[in-house]
Scaffold this active site. Structure first.
Site, PDB file in Angstrom:
ATOM      1  N   GLU A 226       2.067  -2.600  -2.376  1.00  0.00           N
ATOM      2  CA  GLU A 226       0.630  -1.881  -2.797  1.00  0.00           C
ATOM      3  C   GLU A 226       0.058  -3.363  -3.259  1.00  0.00           C
ATOM      4  OE1 GLU A 226       3.266   0.300  -2.622  1.00  0.00           O
ATOM      5  OE2 GLU A 226       1.544   1.443  -0.900  1.00  0.00           O
ATOM      6  N   ASN A 310       5.196  -0.631   4.701  1.00  0.00           N
ATOM      7  CA  ASN A 310       4.059  -0.194   5.205  1.00  0.00           C
ATOM      8  C   ASN A 310       3.021  -1.756   5.594  1.00  0.00           C
ATOM      9  OD1 ASN A 310       3.732  -0.162   2.198  1.00  0.00           O
ATOM     10  ND2 ASN A 310       2.054   0.008   2.624  1.00  0.00           N
ATOM     11  N   ASP A 352      -0.006   4.126   4.792  1.00  0.00           N
ATOM     12  CA  ASP A 352       0.803   3.854   4.365  1.00  0.00           C
ATOM     13  C   ASP A 352       2.971   5.093   4.487  1.00  0.00           C
ATOM     14  OD1 ASP A 352       2.728   2.806   1.946  1.00  0.00           O
ATOM     15  OD2 ASP A 352       1.641   5.137   0.978  1.00  0.00           O
TER      16      ASP A 352
END
Lengths: 625, 340, 184, 222, 645
Positions: A226, A310, A352
């Site tokens: 992220e 991801n 994700d």
């Protein structure tokens, strides 16, 4: 005459824009619950196996010495213990043997290791390593190792400052600190043997995964999908801490360690420099694909298996292309790091759906043929059974409600996305199942050779998502999405499922109000242990799922239960309690759920968790009296 | 384009009033579509001009025929049935002519509309245009992801090739308009629409936002660089490369300045750590002719002025002032100017 | 006629008073002096007998609805949302509640943004211009309901994740109320 | 002069006025015998009420159009919500239907000058309006959405909020008329107003039923 | 106000007769400070509307001058973008909502309609007065906002999302949308009054086919207001809700839609153009008839055109949205509809020409303005034909070409007829004639200035200059034309100053007008100038379309209306048969108080939704005060009176 009777209507009702305002002022307190499943049929639901016939596992498992040396117990990642003192009849008398407070109040995801009558616990940040002497009553502390990671690293831990544990090998405990250091600590003395920095927090990197030691090499990967990091798996020399090789997830073939041995089963994974060509120019450099989950190892084939996370950012429109080699699984040679095959569970991942979940290496009869397989319950909602020598998908069956895809084409290996559920920039797409944490996140499942079943702790969440244009600013989150999660169909958030990997069906399932965010453990006594976010540590019957025993711990459980034979010959079960992680961030971080997007939207699904549990950090060890 | 409708003095007058030096003019088309529209414009113009003249003549002659100057109200005229009937016929036939004229204009308009909108050839170049307050993000989507180009405000297109434009907006409504190329198209948040154009003359064509979009609506220009296919491809290849490594110490220092100041919070320079998409992509900023959405020429002085105090040039722009030390600024400008 | 004039005048004066700064759009003005960083104090505890008088820190940007809405925009752009979500927190602490680890004064927040904080808050010094730091500080305060509604931003054109600052009450209660349904 | 027939006392064309005043023209139209009260469509307030209902009807129509327009912009309807619960909505619809009776009664008795009947009718109508308003408050709690959730919820709230505005206005107006009917002033044009009030109530009922069909019906069957 | 004592010129109505005295006493309006706010007579309210609207014309003109001054050179820093956006938004909003509609529809209509109908007062005079105060309230809100730097800056159309919560912080856009609520309620109230007056208070004998064209147009406009204005109320109301309480009508992320706003706005916006233009056309029809000294040619076609315009006006709104990329089918449909609306307008033009052609055209000052109208509106109308064509529109939409077009249409269609009308009815309103010489100067200055400014703008548009830009680059070569355009402002300003001088001068020393200085046919010329408070000594009857020209000398008058109370006559909508008598409610302070409480609630709701529950009780109280029967009423009715059912 009353000449303008109508005037009263006129003037009063011309204020109508304000009338709803009036109503909402008066009635502001009332509101309906959001439910995405009012009438809409779900696309995919798991199949229930009605007439389950136990079919004990035919293959071989590693020998068991009653210790617990790595989080997944064995290289095949079964989390199965052959200890059988505890069984369905006596487990209800299970009593607390001793406890130990870690002094931390963040998410405790680690598995307590037991080696040579010593228990090793890694805490969340600041990642202290405690050694407890099991030979003495009450298991007093032998020593503590404090790596003192830089506090700033907490700012790049996406989902609480957790650590998933350590591994033991050759007299040393290996684990990672949040600020990207891999440390080797002498298991006896607690002295640091070496410490290697393998990443940089200023690029958003952090480390939370538990290393796996294969043939003297410590395999570690980074976290930070992220934060726009570039994911990798690194092998360190177990003796010196020197980097032996590093395999990036994306980028040119030489970075990904793709060479002549690389033979993926499906054509879409073949080609030169796919790690560059399937990305917009230079995006692979900040494209995620971290390796923060579980690694399995097949000594026979001499291959390691691990999933990649991801691609970043979540806003998929910012990264057209398949985004190789994210959200997939690599088979590599542990000696050189060379890739042998790759398969992508979620190409051009939209939600994700990391693929970092555990790969359980089994030999199963598939279609009448005994195959060397790996079983991988993925975030995208399917349990994949793959031929681990070639990377062929043998089956992919639904284990949780899915609306984002229609299935997996076994011929081409392609996931069939649902076009209407594709998140768009600037538009909220509703009813996406599974939600971002997936049908199942990192919480590892366990496999019992006695029942032949896989025990999967998992989530039952859906979400709404809106993509936004993301800005890459090194060291800050790189997400580009607004997300709001909520309970899946039926109005509950988690499940603990017994899964038949051969039939691809659910045998039994226990619903839970919250996602089951702890690992699973199954023993030869046919008991399955797991914990819940509201703090219950449970033992259920491996055949039926019937609750046999439960204990309320001081905080929510997101750890991994382990079991071992104590110096007194008794079977012990250990679990760390301490709520946190992505799911428990609302408690661990004191988040405010009035903002539905808090904790990347997870807080919304966990609004009432603070009513059930509080922060904590405690080891609980149980044994029969 | 309109030689068929020439009434020489009037045409001269009309043209004199529309004399224009640049490529930003409805009546100076550089593309077939704008040409069709110009044709329609002129034919409608002359029809309506004729109507105008006729009506003015009618009013004037009515006034001349029956006009009187009198201080006091004149007596009311007697009914003249015959005169009224004749006048009614006149009115009726005028209405009839109006209807026919309007129908003609309708047909011409629809026919032209078809010619303007219908895509005529395959294998177009596709461009995604995203409106931002107050600049244009231009990208060239490609099925092969690593061939995707992102740039800002300056649209390169090959000549004699249809260009399909996909529109989108990140904030408010903008409108994409290059008068010499084709009509405008609104960029609506929540909608993505597509239109196309084709340019047959190489050159640089100016365009501007045509829908009021806030403080700097006035300074939201863009340009279309139409060039032969080979030049276009060369440009494409250049744009695909990551940013050039600094070749001088000044430029290297400039990159350092860029990466340690506010610049990297909003802009991307591919190949460096700067990857924010909030402002225009600067990977090849030196290859553009203008900066600040076509407000300033891309010269060292303008660049420096823009970096230091953009709010003087475009009050309200999202670009923040950067009070850099003189030598830092100098180095930064050198670096940016090296990014071809 | 005269009354109407008077009423108009009264109305005009009232509006001036109400809206004097709220509608100002500061497009090109220097931010408050930066010596704020030397004068602000986070702890209320002073060594020695008397407390050191701290100059009240003010932020002209929090008087202007435009500046606060700019702050809202920047909060998104500079990835503040990545950690703090839309005030509910995540990686970073929530900003909607009344808990302020490092103080709630504009100067405190400005210092937090510019200097960073040891447990993960990055330092944005030199990364963002000072006036934007002040705009962000103003917006952060509006998240917690510390600004009057008149200057607090309305909802953005995004997913509706929480009521807008301008439509909620000024000081919000902290904590969660209500009894949860029984756990199955 | 077809309309002459419906007026019992037509204006009289005569040659002199009835008021003792010199008239400059020999011919007059004497209207002194015309009535000073008109009921039904001849009443000017009735006409104004029709215009008023046209305005409000147009507003409702545009809100209905908005509702369907937004419907086309969403794949699911209601998007991410349960449809509004039926209990209060259906109850209220029934109340609306039954309330037509007192409205009709007032409208019928008013031209007869039956003040008692009008007073009682207004009281019953006011009670109906009061009950409908009370139920409406509960209806808001069972919409299964909040106005600030999304466009669907906003439309539902504004539709029903707009209608509630009319309901409350009508309630107040009926109460005021009822109060007047307790005084001797309830006569003549005010009786006509009471009848017009019934027309307006019909409008409130009809729009209310359409709103119900929209927010309860289309969310289930469309 | 400026109304002088009635100047009695008619020997039949010297005001000395017993009846005149009694009527004057019965219909008198209160005097003094409170009386000023209690006055409900239509002539007074109409004049107030017109004077107030004219003030806003001047203010809007000042803003226009600021715009032209800013654009006089490239990169001009005279007005920054922030103020410029407020200025052009205020200009548009002021001209449309505070000038054009209040002047052309409300003010003029309220003044003239009852006079033309032969009625003693407008229907619902209190509602009418209330509408005026609300209009003033809206104007004060808008301009109060502007002077406190809270002027709306999102354009008079306030497109979302720019005007929405996300991109328009503060209360600027709220001020705009609440101003809409004020002015629209006002317009709707007046529409009800005017339509009811026309349908119910026409003099006996003035059947539909004898109704003056002006009344027809007022009726059509009233209907257009009733059906069009709700759309903008909805649009601005939803915008307000989005901004203030967080609804999502226009938020694409949460299922809202930005085009929805445009549809709602233009569904109002285009009929609005006809609401502004039709009164002008009506004035021209009246004047052409009067000065041609003959019955207008083509009465029926003109009436049909007016009605048709009213209808077609509702089906062309999408031509404001061609650039949004609609399906081609709907583009073609709306092109056709937009072209179709030319036909009724053209028909009116032809009828005017034919009337003049066959008449005896008396060239007087009002007629000069009519010729100005013909010229200017013709250009605007013809460029409108170009804009109806999608391809051309896609090029010139949102450029100065469109600015030129609609100024030709609106100034041509409203301002020129307005001045024509002012010069025409000035004697009726004030009792004195306006000065012709000054009026002619006024015309030529204004005409030249107008064309200099706005004809030039066509070329700027073709050269690609978009609307609403606060400045432009020197390299665009737009300066020359902009200077030319700006120079016209000087002439227009001079013209308006001459006009003001003319008004002031004529009010004091203008020639006494007499009842009917132009020899026109309308009923409004049958009483003294200015009209007495009871309008007509005897309510008239008519037997022809042009009563003062055609009615026989022995045309009957109505008798039998009581003169001790304000009794009015109600006739049948179609054939004007006398039906019953009604009582005018008379002066009252309550409409003013109600307007105050409603304004307070409206303004308060900009700042907090609590203003609605808090503001509602005072509104209800003042309304009950307004409606509660009191005083002598009910007038004792003859026992056994039979009521019409």
């Amino acid at each position: 005459m009353v000449s303008s009777n109508e005037t009263s209507h006129l003037a009063a009702c011309k204020c109508w824009p304000a009338i709803p305002a009036l109503c909402l002022v008066l009635l502001g307190g009332f509101a309906g619950e959001r439910s995405a499943f009012a009438q809409k049929p779900l696309i995919l639901q798991p199949t229930i196996e009605r007439n389950y016939q136990p079919h004990p596992y035919q293959g071989q498992l590693e020998g068991d010495d009653g210790q617990w040396v790595r989080p997944a117990k064995d290289y095949a990642s079964t989390r199965y213990s052959s200890l059988d003192q505890l069984n369905a009849s006596n487990v209800k008398t299970l009593k607390l043997a001793f406890t130990f407070s870690t002094g931390m109040t963040h998410g405790h995801e680690a598995a307590p290791l037991v080696v040579n009558n010593t228990m090793y616990i890694v805490t969340p940040f600041p990642n202290n390593l405690y050694a407890l002497d099991l030979t003495k009553p009450g298991a007093p502390m032998k020593w503590v190792y404090e790596p003192l990671p830089t506090p700033a690293s907490q700012g790049v831990a996406c989902c609480d400052v957790v650590n998933r544990g350590a591994s033991y090998d050759d007299g040393k405990i290996y684990y990672n600190t949040l600020d990207n250091q891999t440390v080797a600590v002498d298991a006896v003395t607690g002295r640091e043997v070496w410490k290697t920095r393998v990443g940089d927090i200023n690029k958003g990197e952090s480390m939370t995964m538990a290393p796996l030691v294969v043939k003297g090499k410590v395999l570690v990967g980074n976290s930070g999908g992220e934060f726009g990091v570039r994911g990798w798996l690194t092998a360190l020399d177990g003796k010196t801490g020197k980097i032996v090789w590093r395999a990036y997830t994306a980028g040119p073939d030489k970075d990904v360690l793709i060479g002549p041995r690389f033979k993926p089963f499906y054509p879409q994974d073949r080609g030169q420099d796919l790690g560059v060509k399937t990305w917009p120019p230079d995006s692979w450099k900040i494209g995620g694909g971290t390796v923060w989950g579980w690694i399995s190892y097949d000594p026979q084939l001499n291959l390691i298996y691990y999933g990649t996370a991801n691609p970043g950012p979540w806003d998929a429109e910012a990264r057209p292309g398949d985004n190789k080699f994210t959200s997939g699984i690599f088979a590599r040679d542990p000696d050189t790091g060379e890739a042998v095959w790759f398969y992508q569970f979620s190409p051009h991942d939209l939600y994700d759906y990391d693929a970092v979940n555990e790969n359980i290496l089994l030999d199963l009869p598939i279609n009448g043929q005994n195959r060397k397989v790996l079983v991988h319950p993925d975030r995208n909602g399917y349990v994949y059974v793959m031929d681990r020598t070639t990377g062929e998908v043998l089956s992919a069956n639904v284990f949780a409600p899915i609306t984002t895809s229609r299935g997996v084409d076994l011929k081409t290996g392609q996931l069939q996305y649902v076009e209407e559920k594709r998140p768009i920039t600037g538009k909220v797409v509703q009813g996406l199942c599974p939600a971002s944490p997936g049908a199942k996140d990192w919480q590892p499942s366990a496999f019992s050779p006695r029942t032949g079943l896989l025990y999967i702790p998992h989530n039952h969440l859906c979400m709404d998502e809106e993509d936004l244009t993301p800005n890459y600013i090194a060291g800050t989150p790189y997400v580009g999405a607004n997300v709001r999660m909520y309970d899946g169909p039926g109005g509950y958030g988690g499940e603990f499922t017994a899964w038949d990997p051969i039939e691809g069906k659910v045998v039994w399932t226990n619903q839970d109000h919250f996602p089951v965010w702890s690992g699973a453990l199954v023993t030869a006594g046919d008991i399955v242990f797991y914990g819940t976010l509201d703090g219950w540590f449970k033992a259920v019957d491996a055949h039926s799922g019937t609750l046999l025993w439960q204990f309320k711990t001081g905080s929510g459980i997101i750890g991994q239960p382990t079991t071992y034979k104590g110096p007194d010959g008794k079977q012990y079960v250990a679990i760390l309690s301490g709520v946190g992680g992505w799911a428990g961030a609302i408690v661990a971080g004191g988040l405010d759920a009035r903002d539905e997007s808090a904790a990347l939207g997870f807080a919304n699904a966990m609004k009432d968790l603070p009513h059930y549990t509080n922060k904590g950090g405690m080891l609980y060890v149980f044994a029969l009296p | 384009m309109n030689s068929g409708f020439t009434f020489v003095p009037l045409r001269f007058l009309a043209q004199a009033m529309t004399l224009d030096p640049g490529h930003h003019h409805v009546l100076h088309p550089a593309a077939p579509q704008a040409g069709h529209i110009e044709w329609l414009y002129w034919i409608t113009f002359w029809i309506l001009f004729a109507v105008f003249v006729l009506m003015i003549v009618a009013f004037a002659s009515a006034a001349a025929k029956s006009g009187v100057i009198a201080d006091h109200p004149l007596p009311i005229l007697e009914k003249d049935e015959e005169g009224d009937r004749r006048a009614s016929w006149g009115v009726a036939s005028a209405v009839g002519i109006t209807v026919i004229t309007l129908f003609l204009i309708l047909v011409l308009s629809v026919v032209t509309g078809k010619r303007v909108e219908g895509l005529t050839s395959k294998n177009p170049v596709t461009i995604q245009i995203t409106g931002h307050q107050w600049w244009w993000e231009i990208s060239y989507p490609n099925s092969q992801a690593d061939q995707t180009i992102t740039t800002a405000n300056e649209i390169h297109v090959p000549i004699n090739t249809p260009v399909v434009v996909l529109t989108n907006s990140m904030d408010v409504i903008h409108s994409f308009w290059a008068p010499s190329i084709t009509g405008k198209r609104d960029l609506l948040p929540g909608y993505s629409s597509a239109f196309w154009f084709e340019i047959d003359k190489a050159g640089i064509y100016h365009g501007q936002c045509a829908e009021f979009c806030g403080l700097q609506h006035a300074h939201m220009g863009f340009s279309i660089v139409a060039e032969p296919v080979d030049q276009f491809q060369a440009w494409q290849q250049q744009q695909l490369k990551p940013a050039r490594e600094p070749s001088s110490t000044d430029a290297a220092r400039g990159r350092e300045v860029f990466l340690t100041h506010a610049c990297l919070m909003c802009h991307t320079i591919r190949g460096t750590d700067a990857g924010s998409r909030f402002g225009p992509d600067l990977t090849h900023v030196a290859s553009r002719n203008m900066i600040a959405a076509e407000t300033l020429p891309n010269t060292a002085g303008a660049l420096a002025g823009w970096i230091v105090d953009p709010q003087r040039i475009k009050p309200g722009t999202e670009m923040s002032p950067n009070p850099l030390a003189a030598d830092d600024l100098q180095a930064l400008v050198v670096y940016l100017q090296s990014l071809h | 006629m005269r009354l109407r004039l008077q009423l108009g005048l009264l109305f005009a004066i009232a509006s001036v008073l109400v809206s004097c700064q709220r509608e100002d759009r500061i497009l090109r003005q220097p931010p408050p002096a930066n010596d704020i960083l030397n004068t602000i104090q986070i702890s209320g505890l002073n060594p020695g007998a008397t407390s050191i008088p701290t100059p009240p820190s003010s932020n002209m940007y929090q008087e202007s609805a435009y500046a606060v809405s700019e702050g809202q925009k920047l909060f998104e752009q500079y990835n503040c949302v990545g950690c703090h979500a839309h005030g509910g927190g995540g990686i970073g602490p929530p900003l909607m509640d009344r808990d302020w680890i490092y103080g709630s004064e504009p100067g405190n927040i400005f210092a937090t943004i510019m200097q960073g904080r040891p447990n993960g808050m990055p330092s944005f010094r030199n990364r963002i211009p000072e006036y934007q730091g002040w705009e962000l500080a103003a917006y952060v305060r509006s998240l917690a309901g510390l600004l009057p509604k008149g200057v607090s931003p309305n909802r953005p054109d995004q997913m509706n994740v929480k009521p807008s600052e301008s439509s909620t009450s000024e000081q919000k209660p902290t904590g969660i109320t209500g009894v949860p349904e029984q756990h199955k | 002069m077809a309309t002459r027939a419906i007026s019992d006392t037509p204006a009289k064309w005569g040659d002199m006025g009835s008021i003792n005043e010199p008239i400059r023209r020999p011919l007059t139209l004497d209207v002194s015998s015309l009535p000073s009260v008109a009921f039904g469509h001849r009443n000017t307030t009735w006409l104004a009420n029709v215009f008023y209902m046209a305005i409000e009807g147009m507003m409702f129509a545009l809100m209905f159009a908005t509702y369907f327009y937004l419907r086309t912009r969403s794949t699911d309807w209601p998007p991410g919500h349960l449809p509004p619960a039926l209990t209060y909505g259906v109850t209220n619809a029934l109340i609306f239907v039954f309330s037509l009776a007192p409205a009709w009664w007032v409208r019928r008795r008013a031209p007869e000058g039956d003040r008692r009947a009008v007073r009682n009718g207004l009281l019953v109508l006011a009670l109906f309006a009061l009950v409908a308003t009370a139920f409406r408050v509960f209806e808001f709690t069972t919409l299964n959405c909040r106005w600030s959730d999304d466009a669907y919820s906003s439309t539902v709230w504004v539709l029903i909020g707009m209608h509630s505005g009319h309901l409350v206005t009508e309630l107040i107006e009926t109460l005021v008329l009822f109060a007047i009917s307790l005084t001797p002033k309830m006569e003549g044009t005010r009786l006509a107003d009471a009848a017009i009030n019934s027309d307006y109530w019909y409008f409130v009922v009809i729009t209310g039923l359409i709103v119900d069909v929209l927010i309860y019906g289309t969310t289930r069957f469309l | 106000m400026t109304v002088a004592e009635p100047i009695i010129a008619n020997d039949q109505d010297t005001g000395k007769s017993e009846l005149a005295r009694r009527l004057a006493r019965t219909w008198c309006q209160p005097k003094g400070f409170l009386g000023w706010f209690s006055n409900t007579h239509h002539t007074v309210i109409g004049i107030r509307f017109m004077v107030t609207a004219f003030i806003f014309l001047l203010l809007g003109g000042v803003l226009a001058a600021m715009i032209r001054l800013q654009l006089i050179r490239p990169e001009n820093s005279l007005i920054g973008p922030d103020l410029y956006n407020q200025v052009f938004t205020m200009h548009g909003s002021t001209m449309i909502f505070l000038f054009a509609v209040p002047m052309m529809f409300q003010g003029f209509g309220v003044y003239i309609v009852p006079l033309m109908c032969g009625a003693r007062n407008i229907a619902f005079p209190r509602l009418n007065a209330f509408s005026y105060y609300l209009y003033v309230g809206g104007a004060l809100v808008l301009w109060g906002g502007f002077v406190t730097n809270t002027g709306p800056d999102v354009g008079w159309f306030a497109y979302v999302p720019l005007s929405g919560p996300a991109y328009s912080p503060g209360h600027r856009a709220d001020i705009w949308s609440q101003m809409i609520t004020f002015t629209e309620v006002s317009a709707l109230g007046v529409a009800i009054c005017i339509a009811t007056t026309i349908l119910r208070h026409r003099a006996p004998g003035m059947t539909l086919n004898r109704m003056p064209i002006l009344l027809w147009e007022k009726l059509v406009i009233s209907m257009a207001v009733i059906f069009a204005m709700p759309a903008v109320m909805i649009a601005s109301g939803l915008l307000l809700l989005d901004r203030l309480v967080g609804t999502h009508f226009f938020n694409p992320a949460q299922g809202g839609d930005v085009l929805l706003y445009q549809h709602l706005f233009w569904f109002f916006g285009h009929p609005e153009v006809y609401i502004i233009f039709l009164p002008g056309a009506a004035i021209v029809s009246t004047l052409v008839e009067c000065f041609s000294r003959r019955r207008i040619l083509g009465y029926t076609p003109i009436v049909v055109s007016v009605v048709a315009t009213g209808f077609i006006g509702f089906s062309v709104w999408v031509h404001h949205m061609f650039a949004t990329g609609l399906p081609q089918l709907s583009e073609s449909f709306f092109t056709a509809a937009s072209l179709m609306i030319v036909i009724p307008t053209g028909l009116q033009f032809f009828c005017w020409v034919a009337t003049m052609w066959t008449g005896r055209l008396q060239l007087q000052l009002p007629m000069l303005w009519c010729f100005g109208f013909f010229f200017v509106f013709l250009i605007g109308g013809l460029s409108g034909v170009m804009l109806a064509s999608v391809p051309v529109d896609l090029q010139v939409h949102d450029t100065y070409f469109v600015v030129a077009h609609f100024h030709y249409v609106l100034i041509g269609g409203a301002l020129f007829p307005m001045f024509a009308g002012i010069y025409f009815w000035f004697p009726k309103i004030t009792g004195r004639m306006a000065n012709t010489t000054l009026g002619t100067w006024h015309f030529w200055l204004f005409f030249i200035g107008f064309n200099t400014t706005f004809f030039t703008l066509h070329f700027l548009g073709l050269r690609g200059m978009p609307r609403r830009v606060y400045t432009y680059g020197a390299d665009m070569h737009w300066q020359g034309l902009n200077v030319l355009a700006s120079s016209g402002v000087v002439f227009m300003t001079a013209g308006l100053l001459v006009f003001l001088a003319n008004v002031i001068r004529s009010l004091r020393m203008g020639k006494i007008a007499g009842n009917n200085p132009w020899g026109d046919a309308g009923l409004e010329w049958s009483m003294s100038s200015p009209p007495p408070p009871y309008n007509f000594l005897h309510v008239p009857t008519v037997s022809g379309r042009d009563p003062l020209w055609e009615d026989p000398p022995d045309q009957p008058v109505v008798v039998g209306l009581r003169d001790d109370i304000r009794e009015t006559l109600v006739t049948h909508s179609l054939d004007t048969d006398p039906q019953h008598k009604d009582e005018d409610p008379g002066p009252s302070i309550w409409p003013f108080l109600t307007a105050l409480t409603v304004s307070a609630a409206f303004v308060g709701s900009i700042f907090t939704p609590w203003a609605v529950p808090i503001g509602a009780p005072p509104v209800i109280v003042t309304m009950i005060g307004w409606l509660w029967p009191r005083g002598q009423s009910p007038t004792p009715r003859p026992s056994g009176e039979i009521w019409v059912r």
